[in-house]
Design a protein around this motif. Sequence first.
Motif, short mmCIF file in Angstrom:
data_model
loop_
_atom_site.label_atom_id
_atom_site.label_comp_id
_atom_site.label_asym_id
_atom_site.label_seq_id
_atom_site.Cartn_x
_atom_site.Cartn_y
_atom_site.Cartn_z
N GLU A 1 0.77 -1.38 0.11
CA GLU A 1 -0.10 0.09 0.00
C GLU A 1 0.97 1.19 0.10
OE1 GLU A 1 -3.41 0.31 -0.38
OE2 GLU A 1 -3.07 -1.91 -0.70
N GLU A 2 2.02 1.01 0.47
CA GLU A 2 2.82 2.35 0.96
C GLU A 2 3.30 2.94 -0.45
OE1 GLU A 2 4.77 -0.40 2.55
OE2 GLU A 2 2.71 -0.31 3.52
N GLY A 3 2.73 3.80 -1.09
CA GLY A 3 3.08 4.71 -2.20
C GLY A 3 4.20 4.09 -3.24
N VAL B 1 7.25 2.50 -3.21
CA VAL B 1 8.46 1.41 -2.83
C VAL B 1 8.58 0.74 -4.06
CG1 VAL B 1 8.46 -0.93 -1.60
CG2 VAL B 1 7.44 1.35 -0.39
N GLY C 1 5.21 -0.42 -4.76
CA GLY C 1 4.00 0.24 -4.07
C GLY C 1 3.01 0.30 -5.01
#
Length: 117
Positions: A78-80, A82, A97
Motif C-alpha cells: 500500500e505504501e506509495g 516502494v 508500491g
Amino acid sequence: VLVIAARREVRLQIRDALRNMGLVTDFVNTVDEALVFCRDGLPHAIVIESVQRGERFAQLREEILAELPEFAFIEIVEEGTVFEMSGFGGSQIARVGRDVIASSLPSALMFELSKTL
C-alpha cells in the motif's frame, strides 16, 4: 503470472501494467483460490496484494520454494512508491508500491523472472 488480489482496482492496475509484456496473466481473489490454481501447474510468478499475505500464503510460498527455490514472488504494498527487488536488504520477496505499479511492476517482474533462467 498468477495475481492474487481481491480488490478490483488493484487487479486493473496490475493488468494494465503487464498488458504489453506478452505474458499470460491469471487472476484469483484469495490465497485459497491460488492453492487450487497451483495444483494444476505452477505459474512463472505470483504477484500478491499485501492484504492477502498471511499464514496460508506463507504455506503456499514454502511449498513452491521447496520445489523451485528461485520462484518469483512480488508483493504489491500500500505504501506509495516502494520498489524493492528480492535479495536486497534481506528481503525474500520483491515489493512494488501501489503508486508505481504501472512504472515499476514490469521491471520487477522481468528482474525476478530472469533469476529463474
